[in-house]
Design a protein around this motif. Structure first.
Motif, PDB file in Angstrom:
ATOM      1  N   SER A 121       0.779  -1.133   0.007  1.00  0.00           N
ATOM      2  CA  SER A 121       0.107  -0.069   0.132  1.00  0.00           C
ATOM      3  C   SER A 121       0.819   1.458  -0.008  1.00  0.00           C
ATOM      4  O   SER A 121       0.717   2.355  -0.475  1.00  0.00           O
ATOM      5  CB  SER A 121      -0.904   0.005   1.459  1.00  0.00           C
ATOM      6  N   HIS A 126       0.899   4.194  -2.904  1.00  0.00           N
ATOM      7  CA  HIS A 126       0.747   5.541  -2.473  1.00  0.00           C
ATOM      8  C   HIS A 126       1.581   6.297  -3.009  1.00  0.00           C
ATOM      9  O   HIS A 126       1.477   7.605  -3.642  1.00  0.00           O
ATOM     10  CB  HIS A 126       0.258   5.757  -1.204  1.00  0.00           C
ATOM     11  N   GLN A 154       0.087  14.568   1.337  1.00  0.00           N
ATOM     12  CA  GLN A 154       0.567  13.471   0.811  1.00  0.00           C
ATOM     13  C   GLN A 154       1.635  12.826   1.780  1.00  0.00           C
ATOM     14  O   GLN A 154       1.554  11.762   2.120  1.00  0.00           O
ATOM     15  CB  GLN A 154       1.471  13.886  -0.570  1.00  0.00           C
ATOM     16  N   ASP A 202       0.315  11.458   4.913  1.00  0.00           N
ATOM     17  CA  ASP A 202      -0.265  10.049   4.668  1.00  0.00           C
ATOM     18  C   ASP A 202       0.829   8.997   4.548  1.00  0.00           C
ATOM     19  O   ASP A 202       0.660   8.068   5.233  1.00  0.00           O
ATOM     20  CB  ASP A 202      -1.173  10.090   3.244  1.00  0.00           C
TER      21      ASP A 202
END
Length: 206
Positions: A93, A97, A176, A179
């Motif tokens: 993941s 991203h 961003q 995250d």
């Protein structure tokens, strides 16, 4: 309690799962990204590792369903496998991203996170090697190290987010990178979950 000379198929399966996780994390850490196409390549490769991990979990569950006897509680075997697979899902993941955000440059905080996650997966493999040799008590020191690496990642997360809001003026990049930092801390938490499960297995069986 255990036959020390015979390798148990469940312990061997857990070691294979751990080695796949370690290989994926090392791959992600070692790959040098120069452009967006590189990010795509990393994302595709890590998806393959994740798919392999899913297949290994499926095979283990099939073994558990067919077996009347297991060397330790079947719930502990499954929990350990799932917690290791969480790390793999997390790193896949994370790469997805990076590609989604087109982040071709990572900062010192991402590097520090990855350094400690890599160390954690190294310790997980060492612990599973000991488990395959039925040396449960010896696994404890590796669980302790994994927890220490997670503690370091906690500190990295606090520092990284603090500095992000101080130095970054672009709100999109703030979103961003925040995250990304939070995803990496979550992966470190998954590593700690493995350490906790290892300690539970030691407590019940050693």
């Amino acid at each position: 309690m255990f036959n020390q000379k015979k390798t148990d198929p469940f312990f061997s399966a857990l070691l294979t799962i751990a080695e796949n996780v370690k290989e994926a994390v090392h791959y992600a850490d070692n790959f040098k990204v120069s452009n967006v196409a590189d990010l795509k390549e990393v994302s595709i490769k890590l998806k393959k590792y994740e798919t392999e991990g899913d297949d290994l979990i499926h095979d283990l569950i099939s073994k558990l369903n067919k077996s009347f006897m297991t060397p330790i509680e079947r719930e502990d075997i499954l929990q350990l496998a799932i917690k290791m697979d969480d790390i793999l899902d997390g790193i896949e993941s994370f790469a997805a991203h990076l590609e989604m955000f087109s982040l071709t440059e990572i900062d010192e905080y991402v590097q520090k996170f990855m350094e400690n996650i890599v160390k954690s997966t190294d310790e997980i493999v060492k612990a599973m090697e000991l488990l395959s040799r039925k040396k449960l008590e010896a696994m404890r020191e590796h669980a302790v190290l994994i927890k220490e690496y997670e503690r370091i990642c906690d500190e990295v997360q606090r520092t990284s987010i603090k500095q992000l809001f101080i130095t970054e003026k672009d709100p999109i990049r703030i979103i961003q990178f925040k995250d990304i930092y939070e995803q990496l801390e979550e992966i470190a938490d998954y590593c700690q979950d493995v350490a906790n499960t290892i300690e539970t297995i030691i407590m019940r069986n050693a």
